[in-house]
Write an enzyme that holds these catalytic residues in place. Structure first.
Site, PDB file in Angstrom:
ATOM      1  N   ARG A  51       0.820  -1.221   0.000  1.00 55.54           N
ATOM      2  CA  ARG A  51       0.000   0.000   0.000  1.00 55.54           C
ATOM      3  C   ARG A  51       0.847   1.261   0.000  1.00 55.54           C
ATOM      4  O   ARG A  51       0.335   2.358  -0.134  1.00 55.54           O
ATOM      5  CB  ARG A  51      -0.895   0.006   1.243  1.00 55.54           C
ATOM      6  CG  ARG A  51      -1.941  -1.090   1.156  1.00 55.54           C
ATOM      7  CD  ARG A  51      -2.644  -1.263   2.453  1.00 55.54           C
ATOM      8  NE  ARG A  51      -3.578  -0.178   2.668  1.00 55.54           N
ATOM      9  CZ  ARG A  51      -4.701  -0.301   3.351  1.00 55.54           C
ATOM     10  NH1 ARG A  51      -5.003  -1.462   3.898  1.00 55.54           N
ATOM     11  NH2 ARG A  51      -5.502   0.714   3.521  1.00 55.54           N
ATOM     12  N   HIS A 180       9.556 -23.598   4.544  1.00 55.68           N
ATOM     13  CA  HIS A 180      10.927 -23.367   4.076  1.00 55.68           C
ATOM     14  C   HIS A 180      11.912 -24.409   4.612  1.00 55.68           C
ATOM     15  O   HIS A 180      12.998 -24.558   4.081  1.00 55.68           O
ATOM     16  CB  HIS A 180      11.386 -21.939   4.382  1.00 55.68           C
ATOM     17  CG  HIS A 180      11.771 -21.687   5.801  1.00 55.68           C
ATOM     18  ND1 HIS A 180      10.857 -21.464   6.786  1.00 55.68           N
ATOM     19  CD2 HIS A 180      12.980 -21.640   6.402  1.00 55.68           C
ATOM     20  CE1 HIS A 180      11.485 -21.274   7.932  1.00 55.68           C
ATOM     21  NE2 HIS A 180      12.779 -21.377   7.738  1.00 55.68           N
ATOM     22  N   LYS A 184      15.681 -26.491   2.885  1.00 53.72           N
ATOM     23  CA  LYS A 184      17.039 -26.444   3.467  1.00 53.72           C
ATOM     24  C   LYS A 184      17.893 -27.560   2.879  1.00 53.72           C
ATOM     25  O   LYS A 184      17.428 -28.700   2.767  1.00 53.72           O
ATOM     26  CB  LYS A 184      16.967 -26.609   4.988  1.00 53.72           C
ATOM     27  CG  LYS A 184      16.430 -25.375   5.703  1.00 53.72           C
ATOM     28  CD  LYS A 184      16.478 -25.575   7.203  1.00 53.72           C
ATOM     29  CE  LYS A 184      15.775 -24.436   7.917  1.00 53.72           C
ATOM     30  NZ  LYS A 184      16.570 -23.218   8.021  1.00 53.72           N
ATOM     31  N   GLU A 218      16.213 -22.327  19.159  1.00 58.93           N
ATOM     32  CA  GLU A 218      16.642 -20.988  18.729  1.00 58.93           C
ATOM     33  C   GLU A 218      17.133 -20.236  19.948  1.00 58.93           C
ATOM     34  O   GLU A 218      16.534 -20.366  21.019  1.00 58.93           O
ATOM     35  CB  GLU A 218      15.465 -20.239  18.098  1.00 58.93           C
ATOM     36  CG  GLU A 218      14.941 -20.925  16.847  1.00 58.93           C
ATOM     37  CD  GLU A 218      13.772 -20.212  16.196  1.00 58.93           C
ATOM     38  OE1 GLU A 218      13.713 -20.161  14.970  1.00 58.93           O
ATOM     39  OE2 GLU A 218      12.909 -19.708  16.946  1.00 58.93           O
ATOM     40  N   ASP A 237       3.553 -22.264  15.331  1.00 57.68           N
ATOM     41  CA  ASP A 237       4.615 -21.608  14.558  1.00 57.68           C
ATOM     42  C   ASP A 237       5.647 -22.611  14.032  1.00 57.68           C
ATOM     43  O   ASP A 237       6.178 -22.438  12.940  1.00 57.68           O
ATOM     44  CB  ASP A 237       5.300 -20.565  15.465  1.00 57.68           C
ATOM     45  CG  ASP A 237       6.263 -19.663  14.710  1.00 57.68           C
ATOM     46  OD1 ASP A 237       5.912 -19.235  13.593  1.00 57.68           O
ATOM     47  OD2 ASP A 237       7.364 -19.386  15.222  1.00 57.68           O
ATOM     48  N   HIS A 242       7.045 -27.155  10.413  1.00 59.31           N
ATOM     49  CA  HIS A 242       8.443 -27.555  10.230  1.00 59.31           C
ATOM     50  C   HIS A 242       8.772 -28.891  10.910  1.00 59.31           C
ATOM     51  O   HIS A 242       9.342 -29.791  10.292  1.00 59.31           O
ATOM     52  CB  HIS A 242       9.402 -26.486  10.775  1.00 59.31           C
ATOM     53  CG  HIS A 242       9.142 -25.110  10.242  1.00 59.31           C
ATOM     54  ND1 HIS A 242       8.783 -24.872   8.944  1.00 59.31           N
ATOM     55  CD2 HIS A 242       9.201 -23.888  10.835  1.00 59.31           C
ATOM     56  CE1 HIS A 242       8.628 -23.557   8.758  1.00 59.31           C
ATOM     57  NE2 HIS A 242       8.872 -22.950   9.895  1.00 59.31           N
ATOM     58  N   LYS A 342      12.082 -20.906  21.713  1.00 59.46           N
ATOM     59  CA  LYS A 342      12.845 -19.659  21.548  1.00 59.46           C
ATOM     60  C   LYS A 342      13.620 -19.399  22.830  1.00 59.46           C
ATOM     61  O   LYS A 342      13.263 -19.883  23.894  1.00 59.46           O
ATOM     62  CB  LYS A 342      11.894 -18.498  21.266  1.00 59.46           C
ATOM     63  CG  LYS A 342      11.100 -18.707  19.974  1.00 59.46           C
ATOM     64  CD  LYS A 342      10.980 -17.440  19.164  1.00 59.46           C
ATOM     65  CE  LYS A 342      10.233 -17.654  17.875  1.00 59.46           C
ATOM     66  NZ  LYS A 342      11.082 -18.031  16.742  1.00 59.46           N
TER      67      LYS A 342
HETATM   68  C1  BG6 Z   1       9.553 -19.516  10.911  1.00 59.28           C
HETATM   69  C2  BG6 Z   1       8.985 -19.171  12.254  1.00 59.28           C
HETATM   70  O1  BG6 Z   1       8.641 -20.272  10.169  1.00 59.28           O
HETATM   71  O2  BG6 Z   1      10.750 -20.275  11.081  1.00 59.28           O
HETATM   72  C3  BG6 Z   1      10.003 -18.421  13.091  1.00 59.28           C
HETATM   73  O3  BG6 Z   1       7.829 -18.376  12.077  1.00 59.28           O
HETATM   74  C4  BG6 Z   1      11.289 -19.199  13.180  1.00 59.28           C
HETATM   75  O4  BG6 Z   1       9.484 -18.160  14.398  1.00 59.28           O
HETATM   76  C5  BG6 Z   1      11.771 -19.587  11.788  1.00 59.28           C
HETATM   77  O5  BG6 Z   1      12.260 -18.390  13.828  1.00 59.28           O
HETATM   78  C6  BG6 Z   1      12.951 -20.528  11.864  1.00 59.28           C
HETATM   79  O6  BG6 Z   1      13.514 -20.672  10.605  1.00 59.28           O
HETATM   80  P1  BG6 Z   1      15.053 -20.996  10.453  1.00 59.28           P
HETATM   81  O7  BG6 Z   1      15.226 -21.288   9.012  1.00 59.28           O
HETATM   82  O8  BG6 Z   1      15.805 -19.788  10.912  1.00 59.28           O
HETATM   83  O9  BG6 Z   1      15.326 -22.168  11.347  1.00 59.28           O
END
Ligand code: BG6
Length: 493
Positions: A51, A180, A184, A218, A237, A242, A342
């Site tokens: 926007r 994603h 990897k 993390e 999340d 994942h 986290k």
């Molecule tokens: C994301 C989450 O999908 O993946 C994040 O929303 C997380 O909270 C991230 O930090 C982790 O991705 P990677 O590739 O850094 O392990």
């Protein structure tokens, strides 16, 4: 999975959320890497949509500025950026206005690119309106591919409703749901390890494997995403997507070929075989935690509840540990422990496949030492095989064995210029390769499995998440959960 990117084709990539966090942090750097590596088709336009009121040049300048935040080796030189910038454009759009989609259609129209990618890097609340408007403007042609970023919904019902709306405008083979983790290189190698080598297959089962750990730790907190995260939590999340995709890659049967649906059919079977939760399991095998203040990387850091955007009385979990079981012939009785959080002690994602001890001991081995295969996902991308060997103590015959390990560092072996997750996935979208994307039935099945945990936690009024200090490995209940089976997390060995 042979890679042959079609560099002679033309494409238009429309990036909804073009000035958002994901665009700056992941997508633009990934597109630039593809450009640098010569895999991005030369005849391509990338149009950021948002926007904001920006000209093409102002958008390019913003992107250039943001590159200062990526690793030095991945930043463009001025000459490289100048050439990359020729691909970049900007279009101001309000997703609620049909006339703005007409303008997009006009912008795309005369060129008629071979492939048009609509990348929805926006909140899921906008997916429905975006898809309806794209269809109304005739922007859902057979050469259009739609990319959806997670989160795809908040629970099973919302996930289904998003999938239904999206499918009214696009067919399943046009829809690329991103996880994603599947992009990897370490996850590619997990598939290669299992299905490109015959060595492990006979061992990859309940007779030889005692238990498997999946850890995605993390060391950072919620950073600037407090508002989003507080309504999401670690289960939605990280686990629903994942961690369960990693579990599928570990537990699936060999697919009949490397085509997308052959792979996705096998992953779906794993998700369908996940043992359903009983009330007793929910009480014992689902641990949630929330970080308090502590020390991370030598610095004092605030508690989750003191992070910007987070409710000071929040009960959102920033840590989850679960014990899953797969009810089929290969895996019955083998626990899969999943753990993610986290502000843990390290940024470290790995899988540990723990084999059963030798059935009859003629040597002495240190307690707790068994064969292990460690699949390192990040920060290192590698494999370790833990074995027991005879040293040469005192140059005399000995019955004592010592742990040793074989170590394979993929980055060292293949070079650090490996294709990153988003780079790989974006090229796969342009190329029409669905292997590493998640089908709607997989997603729904994953929601079906996590939903009882969410409901259980919501119903538990008195117990919130267990506190843990930032910079530790999470609440002690996670260690107690695995200890009940006589095991421990790998870092506790
Ligand atoms: C994301 C989450 O999908 O993946 C994040 O929303 C997380 O909270 C991230 O930090 C982790 O991705 P990677 O590739 O850094 O392990």
């Amino acid at each position: 999975m042979k890679l042959s990117y079609i560099t002679g084709m033309s494409f238009d990539l429309v990036l909804f959320g073009g000035t958002g966090d994901l665009a700056w942090r992941k997508l633009m750097p990934a597109l630039f890497q593809a450009f640098r590596h010569g895999t991005l088709p030369k005849d391509g336009r990338i149009v950021g949509v948002a926007r904001d009121d920006l000209t093409d040049d102002a958008y390019r300048a913003l992107i250039h500025e943001r590159f200062d935040q990526v690793d030095l080796a991945k930043r463009p030189t001025p000459g490289e950026f100048e050439r990359f910038a020729q691909h970049l454009h900007f279009l101001r759009m309000d997703l609620s206005k049909p006339q703005d989609f007409q303008r997009l259609a006009q912008w795309l129209g005369p060129r008629n690119a071979d492939v048009v990618v609509m990348y929805l890097a926006v909140g899921p609340s906008l997916f429905t309106v975006a898809c309806e408007q794209l269809a109304a403007a005739g922007l859902n042609r057979p050469n259009t591919r739609l990319v959806l970023e997670k989160p795809l919904g908040h629970d099973l019902a919302s996930n289904r409703s998003i999938n239904e709306t999206v499918r009214r405008a696009f067919s399943e083979r046009q829809i690329f749901r991103i996880d994603h983790y599947l992009g990897k290189p370490s996850v590619q190698n997990l598939f290669a390890l299992r299905f490109g080598n015959a060595l492990f297959e006979p061992l990859w089962r309940r007779d030889t494997i005692s238990h498997i750990e999946i850890t995605i730790a993390e060391d950072f907190g919620v950073e600037k995403r407090g508002t989003f995260y507080d309504t999401t939590g670690a289960l939605r999340d990280m686990v629903q997507n994942h961690a369960l995709q990693l579990l599928c890659a570990l537990a699936m049967e060999p697919p009949i070929n490397a085509h997308a649906d052959a792979i996705r059919d096998e992953k779906l079977k794993v998700l369908r075989s996940l043992k359903r939760w009983t009330p007793a399991d929910l009480a014992q095998h689902a641990v949630r935690g929330q970080y308090g203040a502590g020390v991370a990387n030598g610095e004092q850091v605030p508690a989750y509840r003191d992070e910007p955007g987070v409710d000071p009385a929040s009960r959102t979990e920033t840590f989850v540990a679960l014990r899953a079981e797969i009810a089929n012939w290969r895996w019955a009785g083998v626990p899969f422990y999943i753990r993610t959080g986290k502000r843990l002690a390290a940024r470290d994602a790995h899988i540990v496949v723990n084999f059963r001890p030798a059935p009859h001991a003629i040597f002495n081995s240190p307690p707790g030492t068994v064969n292990r295969l460690v699949i390192e996902l990040q920060p290192r991308d590698g494999l370790q095989l833990h074995l027991l060997a005879q040293g040469q103590e005192n140059r005399r015959a000995t019955q004592n064995l010592a742990p040793v390990h074989l170590d394979l560092d993929f980055e060292h072996r293949f070079g650090s210029e490996r294709v990153g997750a988003y780079e790989r996935l974006l090229l796969d979208v342009i190329d029409g390769r669905l292997n590493l994307f998640v089908r709607s039935d997989e997603q729904e099945e994953a929601w079906r499995w996590v939903e009882p945990v969410l409901e259980h936690w919501q119903a538990e009024e008195s117990n919130g998440p267990r506190p843990y200090a930032a910079g530790t490995w999470g609440p002690s209940a996670a260690s107690a959960m695995i200890a009940r089976d006589g095991h421990s997390w790998s870092e506790e060995l």
